[in-house]
Design a protein around this motif. Structure first.
Motif, PDB file in Angstrom:
ATOM      1  N   LYS A 138       0.821  -1.221   0.000  1.00 17.66           N
ATOM      2  CA  LYS A 138       0.000   0.000   0.000  1.00 17.66           C
ATOM      3  C   LYS A 138       0.853   1.269   0.000  1.00 17.66           C
ATOM      4  O   LYS A 138       0.404   2.312  -0.474  1.00 17.66           O
ATOM      5  CB  LYS A 138      -0.935   0.003   1.212  1.00 17.66           C
ATOM      6  CG  LYS A 138      -2.009  -1.073   1.162  1.00 17.66           C
ATOM      7  CD  LYS A 138      -2.912  -1.000   2.389  1.00 17.66           C
ATOM      8  CE  LYS A 138      -3.985  -2.081   2.339  1.00 17.66           C
ATOM      9  NZ  LYS A 138      -4.857  -2.055   3.546  1.00 17.66           N
ATOM     10  N   THR A 139       2.049   1.184   0.537  1.00 16.65           N
ATOM     11  CA  THR A 139       2.909   2.371   0.618  1.00 16.65           C
ATOM     12  C   THR A 139       4.238   2.175  -0.112  1.00 16.65           C
ATOM     13  O   THR A 139       5.170   2.948   0.083  1.00 16.65           O
ATOM     14  CB  THR A 139       3.197   2.720   2.095  1.00 16.65           C
ATOM     15  OG1 THR A 139       3.805   1.581   2.737  1.00 16.65           O
ATOM     16  CG2 THR A 139       1.921   3.100   2.824  1.00 16.65           C
ATOM     17  N   ARG A 142       5.501   5.242  -2.127  1.00 17.78           N
ATOM     18  CA  ARG A 142       5.967   6.331  -1.268  1.00 17.78           C
ATOM     19  C   ARG A 142       7.349   6.002  -0.698  1.00 17.78           C
ATOM     20  O   ARG A 142       8.232   6.876  -0.643  1.00 17.78           O
ATOM     21  CB  ARG A 142       4.961   6.547  -0.142  1.00 17.78           C
ATOM     22  CG  ARG A 142       5.118   7.849   0.621  1.00 17.78           C
ATOM     23  CD  ARG A 142       3.987   8.009   1.621  1.00 17.78           C
ATOM     24  NE  ARG A 142       2.695   7.682   1.016  1.00 17.78           N
ATOM     25  CZ  ARG A 142       1.589   7.480   1.711  1.00 17.78           C
ATOM     26  NH1 ARG A 142       1.612   7.553   3.025  1.00 17.78           N
ATOM     27  NH2 ARG A 142       0.455   7.203   1.099  1.00 17.78           N
ATOM     28  N   ILE A 268       3.910   8.880  -4.190  1.00 12.66           N
ATOM     29  CA  ILE A 268       2.518   8.919  -3.728  1.00 12.66           C
ATOM     30  C   ILE A 268       1.572   8.577  -4.878  1.00 12.66           C
ATOM     31  O   ILE A 268       0.608   7.809  -4.708  1.00 12.66           O
ATOM     32  CB  ILE A 268       2.202  10.307  -3.136  1.00 12.66           C
ATOM     33  CG1 ILE A 268       3.012  10.521  -1.853  1.00 12.66           C
ATOM     34  CG2 ILE A 268       0.704  10.456  -2.857  1.00 12.66           C
ATOM     35  CD1 ILE A 268       2.948  11.929  -1.297  1.00 12.66           C
ATOM     36  N   LEU A 269       1.849   9.130  -6.068  1.00 11.19           N
ATOM     37  CA  LEU A 269       1.030   8.795  -7.240  1.00 11.19           C
ATOM     38  C   LEU A 269       1.117   7.309  -7.566  1.00 11.19           C
ATOM     39  O   LEU A 269       0.123   6.692  -7.964  1.00 11.19           O
ATOM     40  CB  LEU A 269       1.486   9.619  -8.449  1.00 11.19           C
ATOM     41  CG  LEU A 269       1.029  11.073  -8.510  1.00 11.19           C
ATOM     42  CD1 LEU A 269       1.672  11.780  -9.703  1.00 11.19           C
ATOM     43  CD2 LEU A 269      -0.493  11.150  -8.619  1.00 11.19           C
ATOM     44  N   ASP A 271       1.264   4.910  -5.633  1.00  9.48           N
ATOM     45  CA  ASP A 271       0.390   4.138  -4.734  1.00  9.48           C
ATOM     46  C   ASP A 271      -1.090   4.355  -5.035  1.00  9.48           C
ATOM     47  O   ASP A 271      -1.937   3.691  -4.444  1.00  9.48           O
ATOM     48  CB  ASP A 271       0.667   4.526  -3.274  1.00  9.48           C
ATOM     49  CG  ASP A 271       2.012   4.013  -2.789  1.00  9.48           C
ATOM     50  OD1 ASP A 271       2.460   2.960  -3.289  1.00  9.48           O
ATOM     51  OD2 ASP A 271       2.619   4.665  -1.920  1.00  9.48           O
ATOM     52  N   ARG A 272      -1.391   5.285  -5.954  1.00 12.18           N
ATOM     53  CA  ARG A 272      -2.788   5.641  -6.184  1.00 12.18           C
ATOM     54  C   ARG A 272      -3.248   5.421  -7.621  1.00 12.18           C
ATOM     55  O   ARG A 272      -4.429   5.644  -7.927  1.00 12.18           O
ATOM     56  CB  ARG A 272      -3.012   7.112  -5.810  1.00 12.18           C
ATOM     57  CG  ARG A 272      -2.758   7.395  -4.338  1.00 12.18           C
ATOM     58  CD  ARG A 272      -3.034   8.829  -3.980  1.00 12.18           C
ATOM     59  NE  ARG A 272      -2.825   9.071  -2.549  1.00 12.18           N
ATOM     60  CZ  ARG A 272      -3.004  10.243  -1.956  1.00 12.18           C
ATOM     61  NH1 ARG A 272      -3.409  11.290  -2.664  1.00 12.18           N
ATOM     62  NH2 ARG A 272      -2.789  10.371  -0.653  1.00 12.18           N
ATOM     63  N   MET A 273      -2.328   5.033  -8.518  1.00 16.67           N
ATOM     64  CA  MET A 273      -2.712   4.833  -9.905  1.00 16.67           C
ATOM     65  C   MET A 273      -1.909   3.683 -10.493  1.00 16.67           C
ATOM     66  O   MET A 273      -0.990   3.153  -9.865  1.00 16.67           O
ATOM     67  CB  MET A 273      -2.488   6.115 -10.716  1.00 16.67           C
ATOM     68  CG  MET A 273      -1.029   6.555 -10.814  1.00 16.67           C
ATOM     69  SD  MET A 273      -0.796   8.094 -11.749  1.00 16.67           S
ATOM     70  CE  MET A 273      -1.166   7.535 -13.413  1.00 16.67           C
ATOM     71  N   ASN A 274      -2.273   3.289 -11.699  1.00 10.28           N
ATOM     72  CA  ASN A 274      -1.561   2.204 -12.371  1.00 10.28           C
ATOM     73  C   ASN A 274      -0.108   2.611 -12.597  1.00 10.28           C
ATOM     74  O   ASN A 274       0.187   3.674 -13.176  1.00 10.28           O
ATOM     75  CB  ASN A 274      -2.250   1.902 -13.710  1.00 10.28           C
ATOM     76  CG  ASN A 274      -1.644   0.708 -14.387  1.00 10.28           C
ATOM     77  OD1 ASN A 274      -0.547   0.780 -14.937  1.00 10.28           O
ATOM     78  ND2 ASN A 274      -2.365  -0.407 -14.384  1.00 10.28           N
ATOM     79  N   ARG A 275       0.808   1.783 -12.146  1.00  9.53           N
ATOM     80  CA  ARG A 275       2.219   2.151 -12.186  1.00  9.53           C
ATOM     81  C   ARG A 275       2.794   2.127 -13.594  1.00  9.53           C
ATOM     82  O   ARG A 275       3.716   2.898 -13.906  1.00  9.53           O
ATOM     83  CB  ARG A 275       3.008   1.237 -11.245  1.00  9.53           C
ATOM     84  CG  ARG A 275       2.710   1.554  -9.779  1.00  9.53           C
ATOM     85  CD  ARG A 275       3.066   0.467  -8.808  1.00  9.53           C
ATOM     86  NE  ARG A 275       2.723   0.867  -7.437  1.00  9.53           N
ATOM     87  CZ  ARG A 275       2.667   0.039  -6.410  1.00  9.53           C
ATOM     88  NH1 ARG A 275       2.917  -1.267  -6.600  1.00  9.53           N
ATOM     89  NH2 ARG A 275       2.352   0.479  -5.211  1.00  9.53           N
ATOM     90  N   THR A 322       9.367   0.232  -7.908  1.00 11.02           N
ATOM     91  CA  THR A 322       8.084  -0.033  -7.250  1.00 11.02           C
ATOM     92  C   THR A 322       7.310  -1.117  -7.995  1.00 11.02           C
ATOM     93  O   THR A 322       6.717  -2.018  -7.380  1.00 11.02           O
ATOM     94  CB  THR A 322       7.245   1.256  -7.196  1.00 11.02           C
ATOM     95  OG1 THR A 322       8.009   2.294  -6.563  1.00 11.02           O
ATOM     96  CG2 THR A 322       5.960   1.045  -6.422  1.00 11.02           C
ATOM     97  N   GLN A 326       6.056  -4.855  -6.716  1.00  7.67           N
ATOM     98  CA  GLN A 326       4.653  -5.267  -6.840  1.00  7.67           C
ATOM     99  C   GLN A 326       4.549  -6.666  -7.417  1.00  7.67           C
ATOM    100  O   GLN A 326       3.709  -7.469  -6.998  1.00  7.67           O
ATOM    101  CB  GLN A 326       3.927  -4.273  -7.745  1.00  7.67           C
ATOM    102  CG  GLN A 326       2.531  -4.694  -8.192  1.00  7.67           C
ATOM    103  CD  GLN A 326       1.955  -3.715  -9.208  1.00  7.67           C
ATOM    104  OE1 GLN A 326       2.065  -2.499  -9.065  1.00  7.67           O
ATOM    105  NE2 GLN A 326       1.347  -4.248 -10.270  1.00  7.67           N
TER     106      GLN A 326
END
Length: 396
Positions: A138-139, A142, A268-269, A271-275, A322, A326
């Motif tokens: 989740k982080t 970040r 931060i992005l 963790d919030r959108m498709n990498r 990142t 994943q």
């Protein structure tokens, strides 16, 4: 198929945080070592009257040694815990630096710098694996963003260390060696959180990891090519478009500032959108901005353009890491991260000669044009992969 064995499944949240902090602290100090040692040793050789071409040859040895050492890292980690490997590597690096002082001979520096390059690469790659293995999904973005920003600060601190120590006598050699030994302290303090040593092998051969996650590994290659092309040639480009040498050098400061300040927002992005989509955006913005650089050449707009460009280019590395974390776990993460760094090294060897040849073919704008091809070409690949595997979180 991704290995299901996790290096860190037995650790508490507090132990994970302690291990991540230790690995980041170690890499920050290692970054300062590299940032100081590379220009320092070149200055020493120049003061001895060594021709520039021979200095360049000697300076390439650490990168070449690191490239050769990288494929062996997953095998080492099967049998030896990461903290032990990092500490031994840092001691070897410190010893090689002292050896350079004791034997100030151009040819003797080849094996010494090879040892240093291989040792630093091993410490670097294993510490990255350590961070990625302990990061919570989740982080993860970040955490990798914080790692990228702090590492960039470490690199930027290197020249300051050199400025304070000077370039004569034992002090600079001893200070850089001391920094390498200092990097052992956080590693020793968090040793029980270190991955590796379980004896498990990756699910694929090392070579397979170079291609099984192309969005991530090619991000590293493009970052290596563009970063090294820009770091080596951007000041020359600045002078050719009419900037004074001092102002041209400041352009690199804008590039470094982008490296530092953009990584946490990008993390931060992540963790919030498709990498994969974020990687495509980073590549597209980097390629687009550098392609338009000739339009603002000679104006103050060069500085904000290079700032954003630097942030987006470095984002390819941190967001790429990142994405690896994943997808891969355990021994597969060790092999994939090693392949990632190998791709970076290959790109770093490609970037300066390609940029230099392009700059010579199209004076002076061949440099931004060639770097734009890397960025925009990567954007197309990342967009294609995003569409192909949009609903598959295990793809890379």
């Amino acid at each position: 198929m991704t290995s299901q064995i996790s290096f860190s499944s037995h650790l508490t949240s507090a132990e994970r945080r302690r291990g991540i902090a230790a690995a980041i602290a170690c890499l920050t100090v290692v970054g300062a070592c590299l940032g100081a040692s590379m220009p320092f040793l070149a200055l020493v050789l120049a003061s001895q009257g060594v021709p520039p071409a021979m200095i360049g040859l000697n300076s390439a040895i650490p990168s070449l040694a690191g490239l050769i050492a990288t494929p062996f890292i997953p095998k080492l980690m099967q049998h030896v815990p990461a903290n032990r490997l990092v500490v031994v590597s840092l001691i070897l690096s410190a010893g090689a630096m002292i050896g350079c002082y004791l034997v100030p001979n151009y040819w003797a520096w080849f094996p010494l710098r090879a040892i240093n390059g291989a040792a630093i690469t091993i410490a670097f790659v294993i510490s990255e694996i350590w961070i990625n293995a302990l990061a919570d999904e989740k982080t993860r973005g970040r955490i990798m963003g914080i790692y990228g920003a702090v590492l960039a600060i470490g690199f930027a601190a290197g020249p300051v260390v050199l400025f304070l120590a000077g370039s004569e006598g034992f002090l600079p050699f001893g200070l850089i060696a001391g920094l390498a030994l200092m990097a052992c302290v956080p590693v020793l303090m968090a040793g029980n959180t270190a991955p590796g040593g379980e004896g498990h092998a990756p699910s694929r051969s090392f070579a397979a990891f170079l291609t099984v996650a192309p969005t991530a590994t090619l991000a590293a290659l493009v970052f290596g090519a563009v970063e090294q092309g820009v770091m080596n040639l951007l000041p020359i480009y600045g002078v050719k478009i009419g900037l004074t040498p001092r102002v041209a050098a400041l352009v690199l400061t804008a590039f470094a500032a982008g490296n530092i300040l953009c990584q946490i927002p990008l993390g931060i992005l992540a963790d919030r959108m498709n990498r994969r989509l974020l990687l495509a955006i980073c590549g597209g913005l980097a390629g687009g901005i550098i392609a338009l650089l000739p339009l603002v050449a000679g104006t103050l707009l060069v500085f904000p353009a290079i700032f954003v460009f630097g942030g987006m280019v470095t984002g390819l590395y941190s967001v790429g890491l990142t994405l690896l974390g994943q997808r891969f776990h355990g021994p597969d993460l060790a092999a994939a991260n090693s392949a990632f760094v190998m791709c970076y090294s290959i790109g770093a060897l490609m970037g300066p000669p390609i940029g230099g040849a392009a700059m010579q073919a199209w004076v002076p704008h061949g440099l931004p044009a060639s770097m734009a091809v890397f960025g925009l070409g990567y954007m197309l690949l990342a967009l294609w992969r995003w569409q192909m595997v949009k609903d598959d979180p295990t793809a890379g």
